[in-house]
Design an enzyme around this catalytic site. Structure first.
Site, PDB file in Angstrom:
ATOM      1  N   GLU A 137       0.808  -1.230   0.000  1.00 16.05           N
ATOM      2  CA  GLU A 137       0.000   0.000   0.000  1.00 16.05           C
ATOM      3  C   GLU A 137       0.839   1.277   0.000  1.00 16.05           C
ATOM      4  OE1 GLU A 137      -2.708  -0.448   3.282  1.00 16.05           O
ATOM      5  OE2 GLU A 137      -3.599  -2.274   2.442  1.00 16.05           O
ATOM      6  N   ASN A 179       2.074  -5.382  -3.068  1.00 17.45           N
ATOM      7  CA  ASN A 179       0.670  -5.657  -2.758  1.00 17.45           C
ATOM      8  C   ASN A 179      -0.069  -4.341  -2.502  1.00 17.45           C
ATOM      9  OD1 ASN A 179      -1.334  -7.787  -2.069  1.00 17.45           O
ATOM     10  ND2 ASN A 179      -1.261  -6.890  -0.016  1.00 17.45           N
ATOM     11  N   HIS A 216     -10.349  -5.946  -2.648  1.00 16.64           N
ATOM     12  CA  HIS A 216     -11.453  -5.694  -1.710  1.00 16.64           C
ATOM     13  C   HIS A 216     -12.522  -4.920  -2.489  1.00 16.64           C
ATOM     14  CE1 HIS A 216      -9.232  -7.074   1.786  1.00 16.64           C
ATOM     15  NE2 HIS A 216      -8.227  -6.264   1.500  1.00 16.64           N
ATOM     16  N   GLU A 245      -6.270 -10.716  -1.227  1.00 10.76           N
ATOM     17  CA  GLU A 245      -7.114 -10.419  -0.063  1.00 10.76           C
ATOM     18  C   GLU A 245      -8.576 -10.304  -0.473  1.00 10.76           C
ATOM     19  OE1 GLU A 245      -5.644  -7.145   2.309  1.00 10.76           O
ATOM     20  OE2 GLU A 245      -3.556  -7.579   1.800  1.00 10.76           O
ATOM     21  N   ASP A 247     -12.321 -10.097  -1.020  1.00  7.72           N
ATOM     22  CA  ASP A 247     -13.657 -10.150  -0.425  1.00  7.72           C
ATOM     23  C   ASP A 247     -14.558  -9.212  -1.222  1.00  7.72           C
ATOM     24  OD1 ASP A 247     -12.900  -7.600   0.712  1.00  7.72           O
ATOM     25  OD2 ASP A 247     -12.310  -8.588   2.565  1.00  7.72           O
TER      26      ASP A 247
END
Length: 450
Positions: A137, A179, A216, A245, A247
Site C-alpha cells: 500500500e 501488494n 477488496h 485479499e 472479499d
C-alpha cells in the site's frame, strides 16, 4: 488466442479444484482462532495456501526495536505446513501497523530499521515462505498516481527498491510481491502508477516476481470487467499476479465467479486468497456478507459459484513454454514469416499452415511471441494500421502481447487487436493493429506443440 486443455473431473473443494488448473486457493488465518474446530475444519478442507492475517506484520514480529517475536506467526506457519499447505508472508514494509517505536523514526534511522526488520523476519522464515508481500500500500488513492506520503516514503523515493533488494538477499527462493488495494480497475491512476513502477523495476533488474491485487470490492471500489485487462497487463511485464485479499461486500456469486474466471484466463495469475474463512471472521464484520461461508460455517451461493468456475475445466494452466502455430479463425491460415526470412522488418502474413519453423511461435513469460528463438512479433507503431513484422527481441512493449480468453491478441503498448488486413483470408494477407471489434479476422487459436 485459445489454449486448449484436457477435460478434468470436477473436484469438491476449492483447493483441489484450483490445483487441477495449476493454481492455489488460499485464505487468511488468525492465530487466535486456531482453537475453533469449525474454523480449522473448513480452512483445512478448502484451502491450500495460508496467509497470516496480522501475525507476520511489523508490530507483531518486532514489537520492540531489535527484539523479534515470532510466536503467533510460527503458530500459523506450523499449522499450515503440518496440514500440507504453503504459506504467503504478509507484510514486511508498510506505513500501517508499525510498532510505536518505528512510528517515531524518520530518515536514515527509519531506513536502517526497515532493512533490519526485513532481514530479521525474512531470515527467520528463510526457505519456508512461498511469497512475501514485501511492500504494502505505498501509493495514494485518487487521481494523482502519487506515492503515499508515509514516513517510509520520506526516507527517499528508492525505499521500495531497497526493500525488494533486501528481501531478495535475505531469501533468494521466495517470490517477492508488491501488494495494494484499489489497483484492480485498469483505468485508475493508482493502477497505472503501480504498473509503471513494476515496469521500471523489471527494466532495471530490481527483483520483483509478483503483484498482489488485494481485490477488496465494494460500492466505492466495485468490480469492473477490465479487471482481466489489469491482470493481463501486469502479467505481460513478466511478473506473476496473485489475488491476495479477496472479499466482495454483499457476497455477489456472479462477481465472485467473474473474478475467478478472470484469473483462470491469464496463465500467470497463479492463485487466489480470500481474506477470511467465514463472514464472522471478516475484517469487515459479518454484516458485510463478504466471504464464501456464513457465520455458521455453511457454504454460500458465492462458494458454489467459485467452485463451479474453478471446475470449469477450459481454463489455462500456468504456461510451459513451447512452440505452436497461430491460426486465424476467419481464414484457417497461420501467421507466417514470408519465405522463412530472418530479416528485421519483414512483414508477417497469413499462409497455409505447413509446420515450418517460420510458423512456429513461442509465447514467453513476458508476453513475447518469438519465432526462430530470437525474433519477436513486433508492432511497427501503436495506431490503427500499424504493420506487424518480425524484429530482434529487445523487450519493448510493442513486442509484448496480451492473450485474451475471447481469442483476440492485443498489443501491450497499443491496446489494439492483431488484425488480418481488410478482413482478408487469402494467402499473403498482411497483419496490422486495429481497434478491436470482435470480427473473425481478429481471433486466433494457438496450437501448442504443432
Amino acid at each position: 488466442m485459445t489454449l486448449a486443455t484436457p477435460a478434468q473431473a470436477a473436484e469438491s473443494t476449492l483447493a483441489a479444484a484450483a490445483e487441477q488448473t495449476g493454481r492455489y486457493f488460499g485464505t487468511a488465518i488468525a492465530a487466535g482462532k486456531l482453537g475453533d474446530s469449525q474454523y480449522t475444519t473448513i480452512a483445512n478442507r478448502e484451502f491450500n495456501m495460508i496467509t497470516a492475517e496480522n501475525e507476520m506484520k511489523i508490530d507483531a514480529t518486532e514489537p520492540n526495536r531489535g527484539q523479534f517475536n515470532f510466536s503467533n506467526g510460527d503458530r500459523i506457519y506450523n499449522w499450515a505446513v503440518q496440514n500440507g499447505k504453503r504459506v504467503r508472508g504478509h507484510t514486511l514494509a508498510w506505513h500501517n501497523q508499525q510498532p510505536y517505536w518505528m512510528q517515531q523514526l524518520e530518515g536514515y534511522d527509519l531506513r536502517q530499521a526497515m532493512i533490519n526488520h526485513i532481514n530479521g523476519v525474512v531470515g527467520h522464515y528463510k526457505g519456508k515462505i512461498y511469497a512475501w508481500d514485501v511492500v504494502n500500500e505505498a501509493f495514494d488513492d485518487g487521481n494523482s498516481g502519487a506515492r503515499r506520503n508515509s514516513n517510509l516514503q520520506r526516507t527517499g523515493n528508492d525505499w521500495i527498491e531497497v526493500a525488494f533488494r533486501t528481501a531478495r538477499a535475505a531469501d533468494p527462493d521466495a517470490k517477492l510481491c508488491y501488494n495494494d488495494y484499489n489497483i484492480d480497475n485498469w483505468n485508475w491512476a493508482k493502477t497505472q502508477a503501480v504498473y509503471n513502477m513494476v515496469r521500471d523495476f523489471k527494466s532495471r533488474g530490481v527483483p520483483i516476481d509478483c503483484v498482489g491485487l488485494q481485490s477488496h470490492f465494494n460500492s466505492n471500489s466495485p468490480y469492473n470487467p477490465n479487471y482481466r485487462t489489469t491482470i493481463q497487463s501486469f502479467a505481460a511485464l513478466g511478473v506473476d499476479v496473485q489475488i491476495t485479499e479477496l472479499d466482495i461486500q454483499g457476497g455477489s456469486a456472479s462477481t465472485y465467479a467473474s473474478v475467478v474466471n478472470d484469473c483462470l484466463a491469464v496463465p500467470r495469475c497463479t492463485g487466489i486468497t480470500v481474506w477470511g474463512v467465514r463472514d464472522t471472521d471478516s475484517w469487515l464484520g459479518s454484516q458485510a456478507s463478504a466471504l464464501l461461508f456464513d457465520g455458521n460455517g455453511n457454504k454460500k451461493a458465492a462458494y458454489t459459484a467459485v467452485l463451479n468456475a474453478l471446475n470449469g475445466g477450459s481454463s489455462t494452466e500456468p504456461p510451459v513454454e513451447g512452440e505452436g502455430q497461430i491460426k486465424g479463425e476467419g481464414s484457417g491460415r497461420c501467421i507466417d514469416v514470408p519465405n522463412g526470412s530472418t530479416s528485421d522488418g519483414t512483414a508477417v502474413q497469413l499462409w497455409d499452415c505447413n509446420g515450418g519453423t517460420n510458423q512456429q511461435w513461442t509465447l514467453t513469460d513476458s508476453g513475447e511471441l518469438r519465432v526462430y528463438g530470437n525474433k519477436c512479433l513486433d508492432a511497427g507503431g501503436s495506431s490503427n494500421g500499424a504493420r506487424i513484422q518480425i524484429y530482434s527481441c529487445w523487450g519493448g512493449d510493442n513486442q509484448k502481447w496480451r492473450i485474451n480468453s475471447d481469442g483476440t491478441i492485443t498489443g501491450v503498448q497499443s491496446n489494439l487487436c492483431l488484425d488480418a488486413i481488410g478482413q482478408g483470408t487469402a494467402n499473403g494477407t498482411g497483419l496490422q493493429l486495429y481497434t478491436c471489434h470482435g470480427g473473425a479476422n481478429q481471433k486466433w487459436t494457438y496450437n501448442s506443440g504443432s
